[in-house]
Write a protein that holds these residues in place. Structure first.
Motif, PDB file in Angstrom:
ATOM      1  N   THR A 177      48.057  35.449  23.055  1.00  0.00           N
ATOM      2  CA  THR A 177      48.316  36.642  23.865  1.00  0.00           C
ATOM      3  C   THR A 177      49.530  36.454  24.768  1.00  0.00           C
ATOM      4  N   ARG A 178      49.661  35.280  25.388  1.00  0.00           N
ATOM      5  CA  ARG A 178      50.796  35.042  26.283  1.00  0.00           C
ATOM      6  C   ARG A 178      52.129  35.245  25.541  1.00  0.00           C
ATOM      7  N   ARG A 179      52.267  34.635  24.408  1.00  0.00           N
ATOM      8  CA  ARG A 179      53.511  34.735  23.649  1.00  0.00           C
ATOM      9  C   ARG A 179      53.793  36.193  23.269  1.00  0.00           C
ATOM     10  N   LEU A 180      52.769  36.895  22.867  1.00  0.00           N
ATOM     11  CA  LEU A 180      52.920  38.287  22.466  1.00  0.00           C
ATOM     12  C   LEU A 180      53.410  39.143  23.627  1.00  0.00           C
ATOM     13  N   VAL A 181      52.744  39.031  24.780  1.00  0.00           N
ATOM     14  CA  VAL A 181      53.082  39.867  25.928  1.00  0.00           C
ATOM     15  C   VAL A 181      54.451  39.485  26.495  1.00  0.00           C
ATOM     16  N   GLU A 182      54.759  38.215  26.506  1.00  0.00           N
ATOM     17  CA  GLU A 182      56.093  37.809  26.957  1.00  0.00           C
ATOM     18  C   GLU A 182      57.168  38.370  26.043  1.00  0.00           C
ATOM     19  N   GLY A 183      56.853  38.519  24.771  1.00  0.00           N
ATOM     20  CA  GLY A 183      57.779  39.173  23.844  1.00  0.00           C
ATOM     21  C   GLY A 183      57.964  40.643  24.178  1.00  0.00           C
ATOM     22  N   PHE A 184      56.862  41.306  24.555  1.00  0.00           N
ATOM     23  CA  PHE A 184      56.972  42.707  24.982  1.00  0.00           C
ATOM     24  C   PHE A 184      57.894  42.827  26.191  1.00  0.00           C
ATOM     25  N   ALA A 185      57.682  41.953  27.160  1.00  0.00           N
ATOM     26  CA  ALA A 185      58.488  41.998  28.380  1.00  0.00           C
ATOM     27  C   ALA A 185      59.964  41.790  28.068  1.00  0.00           C
ATOM     28  N   ALA A 186      60.242  40.893  27.123  1.00  0.00           N
ATOM     29  CA  ALA A 186      61.633  40.595  26.766  1.00  0.00           C
ATOM     30  C   ALA A 186      62.331  41.778  26.114  1.00  0.00           C
ATOM     31  N   GLU A 187      61.564  42.688  25.502  1.00  0.00           N
ATOM     32  CA  GLU A 187      62.178  43.864  24.886  1.00  0.00           C
ATOM     33  C   GLU A 187      62.820  44.774  25.925  1.00  0.00           C
ATOM     34  N   GLY A 188      62.287  44.778  27.152  1.00  0.00           N
ATOM     35  CA  GLY A 188      62.874  45.553  28.227  1.00  0.00           C
ATOM     36  C   GLY A 188      62.700  47.052  28.117  1.00  0.00           C
ATOM     37  N   ILE A 189      61.755  47.502  27.313  1.00  0.00           N
ATOM     38  CA  ILE A 189      61.552  48.950  27.139  1.00  0.00           C
ATOM     39  C   ILE A 189      60.802  49.530  28.332  1.00  0.00           C
ATOM     40  N   ILE A 190      59.761  48.838  28.755  1.00  0.00           N
ATOM     41  CA  ILE A 190      59.013  49.219  29.956  1.00  0.00           C
ATOM     42  C   ILE A 190      58.834  47.956  30.793  1.00  0.00           C
ATOM     43  N   PRO A 191      58.603  48.100  32.097  1.00  0.00           N
ATOM     44  CA  PRO A 191      58.333  46.914  32.930  1.00  0.00           C
ATOM     45  C   PRO A 191      56.952  46.347  32.613  1.00  0.00           C
ATOM     46  N   VAL A 192      56.914  45.069  32.276  1.00  0.00           N
ATOM     47  CA  VAL A 192      55.670  44.402  31.905  1.00  0.00           C
ATOM     48  C   VAL A 192      55.483  43.181  32.799  1.00  0.00           C
ATOM     49  N   ARG A 193      54.302  43.071  33.405  1.00  0.00           N
ATOM     50  CA  ARG A 193      53.938  41.855  34.143  1.00  0.00           C
ATOM     51  C   ARG A 193      52.766  41.196  33.443  1.00  0.00           C
ATOM     52  N   TYR A 194      52.795  39.878  33.388  1.00  0.00           N
ATOM     53  CA  TYR A 194      51.738  39.115  32.723  1.00  0.00           C
ATOM     54  C   TYR A 194      51.164  38.098  33.701  1.00  0.00           C
ATOM     55  N   ILE A 195      49.837  38.090  33.833  1.00  0.00           N
ATOM     56  CA  ILE A 195      49.160  37.106  34.684  1.00  0.00           C
ATOM     57  C   ILE A 195      48.077  36.428  33.854  1.00  0.00           C
ATOM     58  N   TYR A 196      48.118  35.104  33.820  1.00  0.00           N
ATOM     59  CA  TYR A 196      47.083  34.340  33.126  1.00  0.00           C
ATOM     60  C   TYR A 196      46.076  33.812  34.153  1.00  0.00           C
ATOM     61  N   LYS A 197      44.809  33.841  33.801  1.00  0.00           N
ATOM     62  CA  LYS A 197      43.752  33.282  34.642  1.00  0.00           C
ATOM     63  C   LYS A 197      42.705  32.623  33.759  1.00  0.00           C
ATOM     64  N   GLU A 198      41.931  31.751  34.348  1.00  0.00           N
ATOM     65  CA  GLU A 198      40.832  31.134  33.612  1.00  0.00           C
ATOM     66  C   GLU A 198      39.778  32.186  33.285  1.00  0.00           C
ATOM     67  N   ASN A 199      39.114  31.992  32.163  1.00  0.00           N
ATOM     68  CA  ASN A 199      38.131  32.968  31.710  1.00  0.00           C
ATOM     69  C   ASN A 199      36.999  33.122  32.721  1.00  0.00           C
ATOM     70  N   GLY A 200      36.734  34.358  33.098  1.00  0.00           N
ATOM     71  CA  GLY A 200      35.682  34.597  34.083  1.00  0.00           C
ATOM     72  C   GLY A 200      34.932  35.890  33.872  1.00  0.00           C
ATOM     73  N   GLY A 201      35.319  36.676  32.863  1.00  0.00           N
ATOM     74  CA  GLY A 201      34.661  37.947  32.634  1.00  0.00           C
ATOM     75  C   GLY A 201      35.494  39.122  33.117  1.00  0.00           C
ATOM     76  N   LEU A 202      35.120  40.316  32.662  1.00  0.00           N
ATOM     77  CA  LEU A 202      35.928  41.506  32.905  1.00  0.00           C
ATOM     78  C   LEU A 202      36.149  41.794  34.380  1.00  0.00           C
ATOM     79  N   HIS A 203      35.111  41.636  35.190  1.00  0.00           N
ATOM     80  CA  HIS A 203      35.264  41.988  36.609  1.00  0.00           C
ATOM     81  C   HIS A 203      36.288  41.105  37.300  1.00  0.00           C
ATOM     82  N   THR A 204      36.437  39.859  36.848  1.00  0.00           N
ATOM     83  CA  THR A 204      37.436  38.982  37.459  1.00  0.00           C
ATOM     84  C   THR A 204      38.847  39.404  37.060  1.00  0.00           C
TER      85      THR A 204
END
Length: 304
Positions: free
Chosen positions: A45-72
């Motif tokens: 997922t990280r590589r994919l989203v960073e690729g989206f951001a590099a396209e520069g079509i829309i502003p994309v921010r990516y944050i990685y976190k340890e798995n904790g469930g949807l509410h986290t």
């Protein structure tokens, strides 16, 4: 600062994220950013989203976190949003090309501090129809809980919330080892104080995924896996001002069932409505038995 942040909590959904991204690239209005909160994915997922951001079509921010469930994932999103409005679009869903334009136009014309935000429709990606149908004609505003408990609209919808209000109730504090704590817990607190503007239009195409990794999948197993979380949600429901006596009783019964699963001997002492809870204890015992039966039945059908 953008007017709107669309945030997407995701876990191992690299195979669906591109559709979400492409729908955002096609938006007719551009005053928004996309925030992806990766809940510990291991599928690229990280590589994919960073690729989206590099396209520069829309502003994309990516944050990685340890798995904790949807509410986290929601907690992380709210802690990192600085736009006035925010909206969650799940990693398996996508937006029609005019969704952002509709949101911003409706809020500009009708929005104020008297509202928690606005609420639009989810459409089924396969049938092309609104889940649960349209809102009643002429409905301009509503209390969120009324949609379900008063039978106004009994299906998933697309809320767009005032960020500052969600940040007031975040983070949603869960329990160690429990990952199925529905983030609606935060929204219920905000939407018990202020109503929502109703937008009777499609704001999101929904394509439900199956499996235990979705909030809608394997609900019986979720009851067993996260009983303290469900009990906390039921306690909140019993205190909401915009609730009915019947739904409070239902919440009390489910609260008892969750406490029994959690083996919480203080269930009566910690209830916000002990009298109602005691009265609904027999119903709660029946729900507990049903959950135990369903989860045993399911475990027998899963190949080993």
């Amino acid at each position: 600062m953008y007017a709107l942040t669309i945030f997407t909590p995701t876990y191992n959904r690299a195979h669906t994220l591109e559709r979400t991204y492409r729908s955002l690239c096609a938006q007719s209005a551009r005053d928004f950013e996309w925030l992806v909160v990766d809940d510990g994915s291991t599928d690229g997922t990280r590589r994919l989203v960073e690729g989206f951001a590099a396209e520069g079509i829309i502003p994309v921010r990516y944050i990685y976190k340890e798995n904790g469930g949807l509410h986290t994932g929601y907690n992380t999103a709210y802690a990192n949003i600085d736009s006035p409005l925010c909206c969650c679009v799940d990693s398996d869903d996508y937006m029609p090309e005019d969704a952002v334009a509709i949101i911003l136009d409706q809020w500009k014309r009708r929005g104020s501090e008297a509202y928690a935000g606005l609420i639009g429709l989810d459409f089924d990606a396969h049938t092309g129809k609104p889940l649960g149908g349209y809102f009643p004609e002429g409905l301009k505003e509503c209390w969120f809980l009324d949609l379900y408990i008063r039978g106004i609209h009994r299906a998933d919808t697309k809320p767009v919330m005032r960020t500052e209000l969600m940040q007031e109730v975040a983070p949603q504090v869960g329990f160690e080892g429990e990952k199925s704590f529905n983030p609606v817990y935060m929204m219920l607190q905000v939407c018990d104080r202020l109503p929502l503007l109703v937008v009777n239009e499609n704001l999101c195409w929904v394509d439900y995924q199956t499996g235990a990794d979705s909030m809608s999948g394997a609900i019986w197993q979720q009851y067993v896996a996260s009983p303290r979380s469900f009990a906390k949600l039921r306690r909140l429901e019993m205190t909401l001002r915009h609730n009915t006596a019947l739904n409070r009783a239902r919440s009390a019964a489910h609260y008892v069932a969750s406490c029994l699963i959690a083996r919480d001997g203080k269930w009566l002492a910690t209830s916000p409505r002990p009298g109602l809870t005691l009265a609904m204890a027999p119903a709660g015992l029946l729900i507990w038995a049903l959950i135990k039966y369903k989860t045993r039945l399911k475990s027998k059908t899963i190949p080993k």
